[in-house]
Structure formats: C-alpha cells, structure tokens
Design a protein around this motif. Sequence first.
Motif, PDB file in Angstrom:
ATOM      1  N   THR A 140       0.727  -1.267   0.004  1.00 22.79           N
ATOM      2  CA  THR A 140       0.143   0.068   0.145  1.00 22.79           C
ATOM      3  C   THR A 140       0.969   1.147   0.140  1.00 22.79           C
ATOM      4  N   GLY A 141       2.341   1.434   0.082  1.00 17.15           N
ATOM      5  CA  GLY A 141       2.902   2.392   0.041  1.00 17.15           C
ATOM      6  C   GLY A 141       3.572   2.805   1.520  1.00 17.15           C
ATOM      7  N   LEU A 142       5.319   3.041   1.261  1.00 16.79           N
ATOM      8  CA  LEU A 142       5.761   3.217   2.516  1.00 16.79           C
ATOM      9  C   LEU A 142       5.335   3.791   3.501  1.00 16.79           C
ATOM     10  N   GLU A 143       4.633   5.217   2.786  1.00 17.36           N
ATOM     11  CA  GLU A 143       4.531   6.195   3.470  1.00 17.36           C
ATOM     12  C   GLU A 143       3.126   5.971   3.910  1.00 17.36           C
ATOM     13  N   ASN A 144       2.016   5.328   3.919  1.00 19.70           N
ATOM     14  CA  ASN A 144       0.417   4.890   4.581  1.00 19.70           C
ATOM     15  C   ASN A 144       1.026   4.246   6.035  1.00 19.70           C
ATOM     16  N   ALA A 145       2.298   3.365   5.784  1.00 17.92           N
ATOM     17  CA  ALA A 145       2.153   2.877   7.387  1.00 17.92           C
ATOM     18  C   ALA A 145       3.241   3.106   7.822  1.00 17.92           C
ATOM     19  N   ILE A 146       3.639   3.964   7.875  1.00 20.59           N
ATOM     20  CA  ILE A 146       4.492   4.946   8.275  1.00 20.59           C
ATOM     21  C   ILE A 146       5.184   4.041   9.652  1.00 20.59           C
ATOM     22  N   ASP A 147       3.989   3.603  10.727  1.00 16.70           N
ATOM     23  CA  ASP A 147       4.260   2.749  12.332  1.00 16.70           C
ATOM     24  C   ASP A 147       4.239   1.529  12.135  1.00 16.70           C
ATOM     25  N   LYS A 168      15.032   1.746   4.662  1.00 11.20           N
ATOM     26  CA  LYS A 168      13.885   2.638   3.388  1.00 11.20           C
ATOM     27  C   LYS A 168      13.072   3.818   3.818  1.00 11.20           C
ATOM     28  N   GLN A 169      12.834   4.037   4.615  1.00 18.03           N
ATOM     29  CA  GLN A 169      11.447   5.058   5.567  1.00 18.03           C
ATOM     30  C   GLN A 169      12.747   6.135   4.920  1.00 18.03           C
ATOM     31  N   THR A 170      14.162   6.061   6.142  1.00 16.35           N
ATOM     32  CA  THR A 170      15.384   6.891   6.627  1.00 16.35           C
ATOM     33  C   THR A 170      15.742   7.432   5.266  1.00 16.35           C
ATOM     34  N   ASP A 171      15.783   6.017   4.043  1.00 14.49           N
ATOM     35  CA  ASP A 171      16.498   7.269   3.031  1.00 14.49           C
ATOM     36  C   ASP A 171      15.915   7.932   2.084  1.00 14.49           C
ATOM     37  N   LYS A 172      13.654   7.730   2.737  1.00 13.19           N
ATOM     38  CA  LYS A 172      13.382   8.852   1.600  1.00 13.19           C
ATOM     39  C   LYS A 172      12.598   9.557   2.711  1.00 13.19           C
ATOM     40  N   ASN A 173      13.290  10.134   3.840  1.00 17.04           N
ATOM     41  CA  ASN A 173      12.977  10.689   5.003  1.00 17.04           C
ATOM     42  C   ASN A 173      12.161  10.695   5.053  1.00 17.04           C
ATOM     43  N   LEU A 174      11.334  10.003   5.856  1.00 17.83           N
ATOM     44  CA  LEU A 174       9.949   9.885   5.748  1.00 17.83           C
ATOM     45  C   LEU A 174       8.994  10.035   7.633  1.00 17.83           C
ATOM     46  N   ARG A 175      10.184   9.862   7.956  1.00 19.47           N
ATOM     47  CA  ARG A 175      10.513   9.171   9.886  1.00 19.47           C
ATOM     48  C   ARG A 175      10.405  10.967  10.024  1.00 19.47           C
ATOM     49  N   PRO A 176       9.519  11.262  11.124  1.00 13.79           N
ATOM     50  CA  PRO A 176       9.683  12.291  11.951  1.00 13.79           C
ATOM     51  C   PRO A 176      10.976  13.448  11.636  1.00 13.79           C
ATOM     52  N   MET A 213      11.907  14.913  14.599  1.00 15.72           N
ATOM     53  CA  MET A 213      12.206  15.326  15.757  1.00 15.72           C
ATOM     54  C   MET A 213      13.482  14.176  15.863  1.00 15.72           C
ATOM     55  N   GLU A 214      12.088  13.105  15.424  1.00 17.58           N
ATOM     56  CA  GLU A 214      13.246  11.166  15.564  1.00 17.58           C
ATOM     57  C   GLU A 214      14.352  11.593  14.709  1.00 17.58           C
ATOM     58  N   ARG A 215      14.169  11.914  13.486  1.00 19.26           N
ATOM     59  CA  ARG A 215      15.619  12.085  12.776  1.00 19.26           C
ATOM     60  C   ARG A 215      16.898  12.671  13.842  1.00 19.26           C
ATOM     61  N   ALA A 216      15.971  14.123  13.827  1.00 23.36           N
ATOM     62  CA  ALA A 216      17.147  14.546  15.070  1.00 23.36           C
ATOM     63  C   ALA A 216      17.739  14.031  15.941  1.00 23.36           C
ATOM     64  N   VAL A 217      17.162  13.753  16.972  1.00 25.49           N
ATOM     65  CA  VAL A 217      17.736  12.632  17.861  1.00 25.49           C
ATOM     66  C   VAL A 217      18.591  11.674  17.603  1.00 25.49           C
ATOM     67  N   LEU A 218      18.407  11.044  16.988  1.00 28.82           N
ATOM     68  CA  LEU A 218      19.167   9.862  16.451  1.00 28.82           C
ATOM     69  C   LEU A 218      20.714  10.062  15.620  1.00 28.82           C
ATOM     70  N   LYS A 219      20.538  11.733  15.105  1.00 20.47           N
ATOM     71  CA  LYS A 219      21.328  12.168  14.527  1.00 20.47           C
ATOM     72  C   LYS A 219      22.275  12.532  15.304  1.00 20.47           C
ATOM     73  N   ALA A 220      21.526  13.246  16.307  1.00 18.61           N
ATOM     74  CA  ALA A 220      22.496  14.000  17.010  1.00 18.61           C
ATOM     75  C   ALA A 220      23.433  13.308  18.196  1.00 18.61           C
ATOM     76  N   TRP A 221      21.999  11.601  18.435  1.00 17.41           N
ATOM     77  CA  TRP A 221      22.531  10.423  19.623  1.00 17.41           C
ATOM     78  C   TRP A 221      23.828  10.089  18.627  1.00 17.41           C
ATOM     79  N   SER A 228      16.692   1.232  13.920  1.00 15.25           N
ATOM     80  CA  SER A 228      16.914   2.665  13.744  1.00 15.25           C
ATOM     81  C   SER A 228      16.735   3.071  12.182  1.00 15.25           C
ATOM     82  N   GLY A 229      17.001   2.575  11.261  1.00 15.35           N
ATOM     83  CA  GLY A 229      17.515   2.101   9.963  1.00 15.35           C
ATOM     84  C   GLY A 229      18.103   3.313   9.118  1.00 15.35           C
ATOM     85  N   ASP A 230      19.510   3.853  10.215  1.00 13.83           N
ATOM     86  CA  ASP A 230      19.973   4.624  10.148  1.00 13.83           C
ATOM     87  C   ASP A 230      21.491   4.154   9.948  1.00 13.83           C
TER      88      ASP A 230
END
Lengths: 470, 240, 220
Positions: free
Chosen positions: A349-356, A387-395, A397-405, B49-51
């Motif tokens: 149904t599409g990566l972006e339609n089932a993000i969780d 795949k979600q990460t590669d397409k920047n589909l995650r929120p 905030m979550e991406r920022a926290v992970l990157k910072a960590w 987390s996919g990173d």
Amino acid sequence: MESRSHRFKENAAAALANPVLQANMRTAKGKFVDKRAIAIKEIDDFEGTREAAKQLRNLVLENLDLWLEKFETNATARGAKVLWAKDGAEICRHVAEIGKRHGIKKAVKSKSMLSEEAGLNQALEATGIQPVETDLGEYILQINNNEPPSHIIAPVVHKSLDEVADLFEKVHQTPRKTEIPALTREAREVLREHFLTADMGISGGNFLVAETGSVALVTNEGNGRMVTTLPRVHVVITGIEKVIPTLEDLATLMRLLPRSATGQSISNYVSVLTGTKAPDELDGPEHLYYILVDNGRADVIGSEFQEMLRCIRCGACMNHCPVYQTIGGHAYGWVYPGPMGSVLTPLYTGLENAIDLPHAATLCNQCGVVCPVKIPLPDLLRKLREKQTDKNLRPWMERAVLKAWAFVAASPTLYALGAWFGVRYLKWLAGGKASIPVLSAAPEWTKGRDFPAPEGKTFRELYAERKAKP
Amino acid sequence: MRVGLFVTCLVDLMRPRIGFAAIELLEAAGCEVIVPATQTCCGQPAWNSGDRASAAKLAKKVIAEFEGFDYVVAPSGSCADHIRNEYPSILADEPEWLACAAALSPKVFELTDFLVNVAKLENLPGHFSGSVTYHDSCAGLHSLGIKAQPRALLAKLPDVRLKEMNAAEECCGFGGTFSVKFGDISAAIAERKCTNAVATEADAIVGGDLGCLLNIEGKLRRMGDEETRVLHIAEVLTAK
Amino acid sequence: MSSREDILGRVRAKLGRNETNAVAARTGIDVILAAKAQGPRPHVAMEMSALAGRLIDKSLAYSSTVDQIATQAEAPAAIARYLAGLGLPTQAVIWPKLADLDWAGAGITVAAREAQDADLVGITGCFCAVAETGTLMLCGSPDSPAAISLLPETHIAIVPASRIVPGMEEAFALALNELGQLPRAVNFISGPSRTGDIEQTIVLGAHGPYRVHLILIDGE
C-alpha cells in the motif's frame, strides 16, 4: 480494503483500552502457541522440513514468470480459464464480468484474503450479486456490518462468545444461544441454504500446483469444499506468488502449514482441484476461473524484500508476536496484521501509508523462529525502516535525536561529557529514590512504567578513579 | 588471554556495578581484562532505526577499538549479537571493513557464554543466597543460543534456587527504541512478563541484558512491587 | 497491454529475464518437475499391519471412529450395526460403485446418486488412505461423487487395508499411476468437519459431517 494503517498508534491505544479484546487475546494466545509447540514435535526433522519449504518457495520466486506460464498452460489444458488482475479493482471487474456472463445471483465465498484486499463484497453487491461469506468467522464479520478480520486464519479471534451470541440473536432473529456448538449449528443451517442456492463459489487458493495446474485448498469447516463442489461456477482468486512446483512440494508444505497455523497435524480437508466437471460427473463446477493477482507483488520480485513472498499465510508470526498478542489485528489497519502484515502493508500500500508498522515490533525474532518458510521478518522490518530513513519519511524530531545521538556516540569526549551530565541529572530527578515516575525526556517510557534511577556516576568515571588509585 | 570488555552504553550510564562484576568474573576465569577508554555504543539503536550511515560509523569505531584482542566480551546478548552478527551486514558494501568485521565476529561473546564455553570458569567469586527466576532476552536466546549458560553458572552457586517462570523466553517488551516509540504497548508486554516472573515468588528476577532489566524493574515498581529485586546475572555471580 | 503481459512483463524485468536465460530456466523447471523431489519425511513404518495401526491411531486422534472387518461383503452388516448403535437413520446416499453390495440384506436403503441436503448418511469408499496423518483420499468421478462425503451429517468410508499408503506423496503417485492424471476433485479428509473460530474452541460438525466412521477391511 481502505487502509487505516497510518492511524496505528490511535488504533493500538483503543485496543489496549478495550478490556473485552484484551481478555479475548489472552485466551487465544495460549491456545495457538501451545498447540503449535506440541504439533511440531511430531515431525522428526522439523528444521529440515522448514529448510526444504524455504528452498522450494525460493525456486519458484527465482523464475516466477516461467512457473506462472507453466501453471497457466497446465490449468488451461484441464479446462480452466486463467485471468490476471493488476489490482483490487481489476479483481472486482473480472468477478462481475464472470457473474454477468453466467447470470449469477448469489456467490458463496470461502475465505480469501485477496477478496479483502480488493473489497470484493461491496463490489459484488453493487453489481447485484449477493456475496455470502461461509467461513464461520468471516460470516460473523459479514453480518456485523462487514467488519474486517483481525487475523488471517482466525478472523474473529478478537470476539468473545457473548458478542457472537448477541449478534446471532439480533441478525438471525432467533432465541439467544450461549453454547458454541449451538451457535455453530445455527450458522450451519443458515449457510447450508446459501450453499444449495448459490450459483457461484469464490475461494482463495493456498497453493497453485504448476505440475498439474491445480489449486490446493486447506480448510477445516468444509465450506471450502462446498463452495468448490456445489455451485456451477468456481472462481479462484489468488496471488501470483502462490505457485509451487509439484505435488511432492504440496506434501512437504502440508506438514508445515496446519501445524504452524492451528497446531493440527493436518487440516480436516485438503482439496486439490483440477479443471472442470466431466460431462458424466454428478457434481463439481462446470466453469472454473483463476484470477491471478499482482496488487503489489510483482514489484517485490527481485527486490530486497523478495523473501516475504515465500509466505504461506499460516499466521504463526502473529500468534507468537508480543505486539500482536497485546493489541490484536485491527490496530494494524489493513488486511494483514502482525509481523507479516507489517512487512506486506507498506510494500503493497506504500511505505508512506504505513509509517509506524515497520517500527511496531520489538525485533524479538520470535516470528522469524516460528516461520515455517524461514522468512527473516525482523531483518525485513529493519530494511523497511532503512527505506523510510532514506526517503526522509520519519518524523524530523526522531531523525534529529538519532543523528545527534550518533554524532555524540562517535566522539568519546562529547559522549563522556554528555554522560557525566546526564546521569547526574537523572540521579537528581530521582531525588534519592530508586526510580523516576515521570520523565519528560522520555514520556512514552514513563506512561506505563517507572524509569529506574542510575547509580549516579558513569562506569568510565569509576573505572578511571579505580585505575588512578595506587 | 587478553579480553576486551565492551561495557555497553547502558551499563556505563545506568549500572556501572555490572561492568565491575563482569571484570571480576573474567579475572576469576584467568583473563587479562582491558577496557578501551574511548568506547561508547555499538550502534544498534541507529541500525534498528534504519540509519545505516550512523550504524556503520559506530561499527568502524568499535572494530578499531577492539580488533586487537583475543576476545571481546559484553555483558549483554543484544550488543554482542549486534557486533558479532550485524556488523558484517552493516559494512557489506565496504570490502576492507567487511573483512575486519568478519575477522572480529567469531571473537565476540556474551559474558555467560564466554565464561562457560570459552574461559570455562569453575569457581565463582560470589555467594548469592536466595531464589531467582531467569528472563531469557531475545537477541541472546535466538541469535547466540544463550539459554543453558546462565543457568549452568547459577547452578554453581549452592545457595541459589532457580524457579523458572512461565514463558521465560517471551519478549519483555523493551525492544530498544520500541520502548519509547510505543510506550503503552511496550509497558503492556512488560506487565505480562512481570506477572509471570512474580508468580514464581522468586527473590530476584535475573537476566543478561540491562535494557530488559530496566524495563522489567520500571514496570515492577509501577505495579507497586518494591520487593522483588531485578539483577544482572553478573551481579548475582559476584554477590558478596 | 493486457494485464497478463503487464504483470508478467514486470516480473520478467525484475528477474532480468532474456531469451538466453529463459531457455536455461525452462530446462531447469522441466528437471524439477521430472525429479519430483521429496522433502524430509517423518518416519512411518511400512509393513501393512503397522500402516493400518497408524491409520487407526491417527483417525481416532482426529475424532473419527473405526471398525475392522475381514471382507467387503461384511461392510453392510457392520454399517447397519454402527447406525443402529447411534440411533441413526438407515437410509443412505452411496457411491454408485458401492451400490451392488447387499445393503437390503443388512436393512439399509441406499440411493446411488449425487448427495442432496436431506441425506443424513453418506457411504463412500476411498481411493486410498494416508497412514501418516490418518487421512482418507477420495477422488471424484462419475461413480464416486464428491459431495457424498460432505453434505450428510454422517460419513461412513470403506477402506481396504491394502489401499493404505504411508504419506501424501504415495497417495499422489498412486493417483497419477492408476488414473493417468489427477482427477478433478481430490479430497483428503481427516475426521469430521470442525471449526475453532469462536474463542478458539473446537466444535465438530461445522459445514460438513459431524462424524466420520471408517470401516477398515483387513483382508482386502
């Protein structure tokens, strides 16, 4: 079926807050898990059989185009007509056309998840064909305003006896029955009438046997046999990935499927159906159609998710999934719940339609351990996350926290500094107690449990102090 | 033999005593224990987390810090599994690093597995007294076969009684970032685990992975249980 | 473009199909189909007595009942005893190929035709039986219609011991060997129909028979 997978969190919260559902899920869990554990012990080489099943499913997927052609040739030679459908709408169009061609008024259906993918019942009603679900569970759902199933083999696992009793009393207008055998008999009598008067039978297909051009149907209730024996037209709706090479392969898979699904050594009925009724035969359909469905499957071939297409729809992954056991199937929001659903839903149904969904797993790998065709479900879920990460589909905030960590963790100095402050802050928050009841930095954690307090100094500090001592 | 101790970030931050207990056990087994000071995290949260990029960066850091030892031991099945079994996938596209990951992989062990099967520790330095129930953490159980090893070690302590819980092999609901993404589902799963564990009436719930133990402890306390102790296996084996 | 070409075209593209590798792959498929390789098999003792013993044990485990007689001629009397024991009607729908036995002599009225809703007892033979799981294999044909084992509440099957095979593999091989091709309807039946849909509680008699009774003929 319209997907509600994008609302997974709300769906799950509602499931957790539903005491009836919670009680029903607890009952079901023990039965599925314990029965399977006993049944697989009957097989001397269960692991070897799983490996054989994996290999034979892979063999087909690696040359799926040619196996489909082989099946088509052999099925056609026996009098079947093979149709192809790109999506759910095309399934509905095919069935409506067949209905029109043969003057169909009523279609009895045995369970088909593809029919759910297509929303076939609504489409049939719109064309004047009455669809009747005949699997007891699916029937209960149909008379409950077309409620979706919450499990692929036990569609009403979320319902209690009381709920079914209420529903039958209301819909059948009969005195309320509270015994399961009495309710089952009531449904039998209602549905028997439909079996005898329907002019079309619609079934799914557990396997398509290329060698003989046959469909294999696995059922316990006998409705699958009714649907494929009594009406004059039989329509099989099945995914293109369901082909297996030989009858020997069917025998191998039948050692795994019932044991993994319901903990049975064999299902009550395994029907292998080939072609149409001979002129002098007394029963059987005069017309047999196969609708071979893509609906997202073709694009998974050759991808890093191809292994998912080995799936034989046993449901063991969801039966053993701690998340499914906790929230049931409806929360997943589309046709397929549990770990296999969390892989299939975004793919179809599409990566972006089932993000969780790919994240709604602890990656405990219980699903991978029980899968009869050894699909590495946690790996596939993780790849979907990537795949979600590669397409920047995650929120963000979550991406920022992970990157910072990750940035901090890559620098020992920054990490030591952050850790020094962090543990002292948490220790201060605990205020001398052993745990912290509310942590604003991790509200999801402290919603349902305390956060244990740290000791107050990091290991690296203490270790350095110890080293410094003479 | 020279053993590099991978402390794990959770032990570093939350329970340093587990790290010291691991050192004590390894030294009791006759190992020379080295703790590389620059270590941080194995990168599992990034990978799960996919990173991939962050996971690869941290994998290379760990490989550089630990490739010189005879063995690498972690007091965590989850981290040991990540380094041992996932690094080759993470670095699959970088042949030189892949070779390093593959070379490191067979040297990486979870603590109890190492003590039983490699160092063959006979005499334990601790003498814990009481009943315990053991939670089998998923990654260790399914990917490293950690099941008999902690029980074998517990059996060496004369005053410890092991009371197995129902569904000891079921997930506790932690799941790393899962626990903070889906807190209510995670906590509901933890409640089942705690209920099964408490039903044994053991004095302590013991496990080999601090993430699971923090999850279980947090849920127990929220359920009002202040009595049942939650301990890492290394703490039990070195208890004084 | 037809949906067939669209779907197969995309599968071919994903698999990197070209004319050269198609030739090799087709040969590979023919090899696989000719080899008919089997997966690992559970151990099933092969002597006829052991096969019959296993069939009986597994059938009982699947809630069937079993009677043993020496010759097919005794079947009508054995079935009459079974029906009388349960107080079941003595009218039955029967496979045409079994209609010639002395049913009247045993007090049973048989109708050799397709099954109807009103039929309460169905009498069939079987093509063969699978010892591994206690399973009957029935093949549909003009003189063995499929619905007789399905519509009636009671299904009685006559099973010659000589027709018991170890596994599903042998059952399929026997069918292909004796019939030349798979018949239209092959039904493997293991006990009465059942459902566990409501609260995962097993109830016998869902849409098919409530009871399955095997008449095992030891001498044939």
